[in-house]
Design a protein around this motif. Structure first.
Motif, PDB file in Angstrom:
ATOM      1  N   GLY A  71     -14.526   7.191  34.166  1.00  0.00           N
ATOM      2  CA  GLY A  71     -13.713   6.104  34.691  1.00  0.00           C
ATOM      3  C   GLY A  71     -14.498   5.190  35.604  1.00  0.00           C
ATOM      4  N   LEU A  72     -13.831   4.107  36.002  1.00  0.00           N
ATOM      5  CA  LEU A  72     -14.426   3.084  36.850  1.00  0.00           C
ATOM      6  C   LEU A  72     -13.485   2.752  38.000  1.00  0.00           C
ATOM      7  N   GLY A  73     -14.058   2.317  39.104  1.00  0.00           N
ATOM      8  CA  GLY A  73     -13.297   1.736  40.195  1.00  0.00           C
ATOM      9  C   GLY A  73     -13.984   0.477  40.665  1.00  0.00           C
ATOM     10  N   VAL A  74     -13.219  -0.471  41.206  1.00  0.00           N
ATOM     11  CA  VAL A  74     -13.804  -1.740  41.621  1.00  0.00           C
ATOM     12  C   VAL A  74     -13.117  -2.240  42.876  1.00  0.00           C
ATOM     13  N   ILE A  75     -13.904  -2.818  43.756  1.00  0.00           N
ATOM     14  CA  ILE A  75     -13.433  -3.582  44.908  1.00  0.00           C
ATOM     15  C   ILE A  75     -13.791  -5.025  44.619  1.00  0.00           C
ATOM     16  N   SER A  76     -12.796  -5.888  44.521  1.00  0.00           N
ATOM     17  CA  SER A  76     -13.039  -7.264  44.084  1.00  0.00           C
ATOM     18  C   SER A  76     -12.676  -8.256  45.175  1.00  0.00           C
ATOM     19  N   ASP A  77     -13.555  -9.199  45.410  1.00  0.00           N
ATOM     20  CA  ASP A  77     -13.248 -10.294  46.324  1.00  0.00           C
ATOM     21  C   ASP A  77     -12.872 -11.549  45.550  1.00  0.00           C
ATOM     22  N   THR A  78     -12.643 -11.381  44.227  1.00  0.00           N
ATOM     23  CA  THR A  78     -12.295 -12.536  43.395  1.00  0.00           C
ATOM     24  C   THR A  78     -11.009 -12.261  42.627  1.00  0.00           C
ATOM     25  N   ASP A  79     -11.138 -11.660  41.454  1.00  0.00           N
ATOM     26  CA  ASP A  79     -10.008 -11.560  40.528  1.00  0.00           C
ATOM     27  C   ASP A  79      -9.516 -10.122  40.386  1.00  0.00           C
ATOM     28  N   PRO A  80      -8.254  -9.947  39.933  1.00  0.00           N
ATOM     29  CA  PRO A  80      -7.760  -8.599  39.637  1.00  0.00           C
ATOM     30  C   PRO A  80      -8.569  -7.967  38.505  1.00  0.00           C
ATOM     31  N   GLN A  81      -9.006  -6.750  38.696  1.00  0.00           N
ATOM     32  CA  GLN A  81      -9.787  -5.993  37.726  1.00  0.00           C
ATOM     33  C   GLN A  81      -9.327  -4.536  37.819  1.00  0.00           C
ATOM     34  N   PRO A  82      -9.657  -3.711  36.810  1.00  0.00           N
ATOM     35  CA  PRO A  82     -10.388  -3.924  35.563  1.00  0.00           C
ATOM     36  C   PRO A  82      -9.539  -4.649  34.512  1.00  0.00           C
ATOM     37  N   ILE A  83     -10.226  -5.189  33.508  1.00  0.00           N
ATOM     38  CA  ILE A  83      -9.614  -5.755  32.314  1.00  0.00           C
ATOM     39  C   ILE A  83      -9.754  -4.727  31.184  1.00  0.00           C
ATOM     40  N   ILE A  84      -8.658  -4.457  30.470  1.00  0.00           N
ATOM     41  CA  ILE A  84      -8.706  -3.563  29.311  1.00  0.00           C
ATOM     42  C   ILE A  84      -8.645  -4.406  28.044  1.00  0.00           C
ATOM     43  N   VAL A  85      -9.542  -4.123  27.107  1.00  0.00           N
ATOM     44  CA  VAL A  85      -9.734  -4.961  25.925  1.00  0.00           C
ATOM     45  C   VAL A  85      -9.654  -4.105  24.660  1.00  0.00           C
ATOM     46  N   ASN A  86      -9.062  -4.677  23.622  1.00  0.00           N
ATOM     47  CA  ASN A  86      -9.092  -4.074  22.286  1.00  0.00           C
ATOM     48  C   ASN A  86      -9.701  -5.110  21.350  1.00  0.00           C
ATOM     49  N   SER A  87     -10.900  -4.839  20.851  1.00  0.00           N
ATOM     50  CA  SER A  87     -11.619  -5.841  20.067  1.00  0.00           C
ATOM     51  C   SER A  87     -12.358  -5.166  18.920  1.00  0.00           C
ATOM     52  N   HIS A  88     -13.142  -5.950  18.186  1.00  0.00           N
ATOM     53  CA  HIS A  88     -13.918  -5.386  17.081  1.00  0.00           C
ATOM     54  C   HIS A  88     -14.973  -4.415  17.595  1.00  0.00           C
ATOM     55  N   LEU A  89     -15.277  -4.447  18.889  1.00  0.00           N
ATOM     56  CA  LEU A  89     -16.215  -3.498  19.484  1.00  0.00           C
ATOM     57  C   LEU A  89     -15.537  -2.176  19.841  1.00  0.00           C
ATOM     58  N   GLY A  90     -14.217  -2.137  19.690  1.00  0.00           N
ATOM     59  CA  GLY A  90     -13.442  -0.963  20.069  1.00  0.00           C
ATOM     60  C   GLY A  90     -12.657  -1.227  21.342  1.00  0.00           C
ATOM     61  N   ARG A  91     -12.010  -0.198  21.838  1.00  0.00           N
ATOM     62  CA  ARG A  91     -11.276  -0.323  23.098  1.00  0.00           C
ATOM     63  C   ARG A  91     -12.243  -0.076  24.257  1.00  0.00           C
ATOM     64  N   TYR A  92     -12.117  -0.893  25.295  1.00  0.00           N
ATOM     65  CA  TYR A  92     -12.966  -0.695  26.471  1.00  0.00           C
ATOM     66  C   TYR A  92     -12.328  -1.360  27.687  1.00  0.00           C
TER      67      TYR A  92
END
Length: 478
Positions: A71-92
Motif C-alpha cells: 500500500g501507499l500513503g501520501v501527505i499532499s500540499d496540493t490535490d486529494p490523493q491517491p488516484i485509483i485508475v483502471n486502464s489498459h495497464l491494469g488497475r493501479y
C-alpha cells in the motif's frame, strides 16, 4: 510540497504504511490519503483533509478496514490523493509529489484527444489525475512515466501501487527525493528516510534522478536506470527536510550545523549568545555557536503541544497570527543581552519582523539575524516549499523594485554575494525588519556544507541557475 510512503511485504503491512506516512507529515498540510491492495478485496482508499487536524487522528480509527500486503500513503500540499485508475495497464493507484507549471496546456492537449478529468479540487485540475492520464498513454508503465518526464515543466516524483508490486519513479532531475528501505520480507519507499528506523527498516539507497524501480517483497528491480544529471533541491537541507533524514546519503542536521560553523567562524560581530528560531534554525544555530565560540541559549521556544508543524497557512493574516502564537520568548534569557538569532530563510520577512519586535520588547539589547541560506531572489518553479503566488511576495524582489523601478532590473547583481547591489539589498532588509545586523550564508558555503558538486544541487531560488527536467529529458534522448 508533500511526501509519500509505500511498503510491500510478505505479510500485512498497514501499520508500516500508517506510521511511515505519518513521518512525512511535516511536508504538507492540506490532504492525506492511504490506499492498499489485496488480491481478494481489491483496492481500498481513504482521503481526508488535514487542514485542521493531524494525519494520525484522521486515519487511526479506520485502519482495521485496510487489508493487504502492499500500500501507499501520501501527505499532499496540493490535490486529494491517491488516484485509483483502471486502464489498459491494469488497475493501479498513484500518488505524486509534484509541481506542474504547464498543467493547463497539458490538460488542453488531453481534452483535445477526447480524454476527460473527473477529479476536481476547488475547481482546479487534480495534477495527480493528470499524471495518471499521461501514464495511461504509454504502452507500459515505464513508457507512460517517461511521457510524464517529457511533458511536465516543473517536477514530479511518484509511487504507483499495482497488482504485482510498487513502482517508484523519481523526478527526472531528482529535485525531490525517494529513499528505499528494507527489512526481512519487506521493502519501502519514502520521501523521508527518518520514516525507517522506528519501523525496523534499514536505509538501502536513494532512487536516482529519473530512475524507475519496482518494489516486491523480495527486493528492488530496476526498470529504468538513473539519468546522467542531478539537481536535488538544496532547500531540503536548509528548511523542509526533517533533521534526522538523509538525502543522497547526506544528513540534513549535519549540513545545517556545518553551515552554521562556517557562518560563526566568519562573523566578526560582538554578541553574548545565539538562539535558533524553531525548528529548522536550531541546527544552524548550534553550528554557529560552535564556530563563533559563544553559548547557545533557548531565548525563544516553540509551543510544540499544539504548534508542531513547520508549514503555515496560506492566508496572510492567519499566517501572521500563527507565527506569533507558536513562538514564546523567554524574557529571562533575552533581557540585556546582545542576541544572535539563526533562521533558515527570509521569504516575505513578515514573521521575522514580528519576531524582532518581540525580542526587543522582551529586553534584548541587540538583535542580529543570521540566515542559513542566501537571499531568496528567484521564485521556485520546481517545488512548492512556500505559499508565495508571485515573486513580488519575496522581500528581496520588493526591495529591488523599490530601488530600480523594476523587480527584475540588475537581478543577477543583487543575487551575487559581495556586489554593491547585494550589500545595499541586505542592509535594506535589515532596516525594514528592525535588525541590528543581518548576514546570509553564501551559496559557496551552503554547497560546501552539503558536500555535493554545485551542478548536482539546485540553487535556482538563490541565483537563478537550473535545468528544466523536460528539457534535460529532451537533451538526453536526442
Amino acid at each position: 510540497m508533500g511526501g509519500f510512503f509505500g511498503a510491500i511485504s510478505k505479510k500485512e503491512c498497514i501499520n508500516d504504511i500508517f506510521y511511515g506516512t505519518d513521518y512525512n507529515s511535516h511536508l504538507g498540510t492540506k490532504r492525506a490519503g492511504i490506499v492498499t491492495f489485496d488480491p481478494e478485496r481489491g483496492f481500498n482508499r481513504s482521503i481526508h483533509s488535514i487542514e485542521r487536524d493531524y494525519f494520525r487522528s484522521k486515519f487511526e480509527d479506520e485502519l482495521d478496514r485496510f487489508v493487504g500486503c502492499q500500500g501507499l500513503g501520501v501527505i499532499s500540499d496540493t490535490d486529494p490523493q491517491p488516484i485509483i485508475v483502471n486502464s489498459h495497464l491494469g488497475r493501479y493507484a498513484v500518488v505524486t509529489v509534484a509541481k506542474i507549471n504547464n498543467i493547463r496546456e497539458i490538460a488542453a492537449e488531453l481534452l483535445a484527444e477526447r480524454m476527460h478529468f473527473s477529479e476536481l479540487s476547488a475547481n482546479n485540475i487534480n495534477q495527480t489525475e493528470l499524471v495518471a492520464l499521461l501514464i495511461n498513454m504509454g504502452k507500459d508503465f515505464v513508457d507512460g512515466i517517461n511521457l510524464v518526464y517529457r511533458k511536465i515543466k516543473g517536477s514530479c516524483s511518484m509511487l504507483i501501487l499495482t497488482e504485482n508490486g510498487i513502482i517508484a519513479a523519481r523526478d527526472y532531475l531528482g529535485r525531490t527525493p525517494i529513499v528505499l528501505g528494507t527489512k526481512d520480507g519487506a521493502v519501502a519507499a519514502s520521501s523521508e528516510s527518518c520514516a525507517f528506523p522506528n519501523l525496523g527498516y534499514e536505509r538501502l539507497r536513494d532512487v536516482g534522478p529519473g530512475e524507475i524501480v519496482r518494489l516486491t517483497p523480495d527486493g528492488v528491480e530496476v526498470l529504468q536506470a538513473a539519468a546522467s544529471r542531478c539537481q536535488i533541491c538544496s532547500f531540503l537541507w536548509v528548511y523542509y527536510g526533517f533533521p534526522a533524514s538523509d538525502y543522497e546519503g547526506i544528513n540534513a542536521e549535519y549540513v545545517r550545523e556545518a553551515a552554521g560553523v562556517c557562518m560563526g567562524r566568519d562573523d566578526a560581530s560582538e554578541s553574548d549568545c545565539v538562539c535558533g528560531i524553531p525548528d529548522s534554525g536550531v541546527g544552524f544555530a548550534l553550528g554557529y555557536a560552535e564556530g563563533r565560540g559563544i553559548p547557545y541559549r533557548r531565548a525563544v521556544l516553540k509551543y510544540t503541544p499544539t504548534w508542531p508543524r513547520s508549514f503555515t497557512p496560506g492566508n496572510q493574516s492567519r499566517r501572521a497570527l500563527v507565527a506569533k502564537m507558536k513562538l514564546i520568548p523567554n524574557h529571562a534569557i533575552l533581557n540585556g543581552r546582545r542576541m544572535v538569532f539563526c533562521d533558515d530563510s527570509i521569504v516575505r520577512g513578515t514573521q521575522l519582523r514580528d519576531n524582532v519586535s518581540t525580542f526587543f520588547e522582551g529586553g534584548a539589547k541587540e538583535v542580529h539575524a543570521r540566515i542559513s541560506c542566501p537571499p531568496l531572489v528567484y521564485g521556485c518553479p520546481f517545488i512548492g516549499f512556500t505559499s508565495s503566488k508571485s515573486d513580488l511576495e519575496l522581500i528581496t524582489r520588493r526591495i529591488i523594485q523599490d530601488f530600480e523601478g523594476d523587480d527584475k532590473a540588475n537581478i543577477e547583481r543583487y543575487a551575487t554575494t559581495g556586489t554593491p547591489e547585494y550589500e545595499r539589498m541586505v542592509d535594506e532588509i535589515a532596516r525594514r525588519l528592525g535588525l541590528t545586523s543581518l548576514k546570509f550564508s553564501t551559496i559557496e558555503d551552503l554547497v560546501a556544507s552539503i558536500g555535493l558538486p554545485k551542478d548536482s544541487v539546485c540553487t535556482h531560488c538563490f541565483d537563478g541557475s537550473s535545468y528544466d527536467p523536460s528539457e534535460a529529458y529532451a537533451d538526453d534522448h536526442k
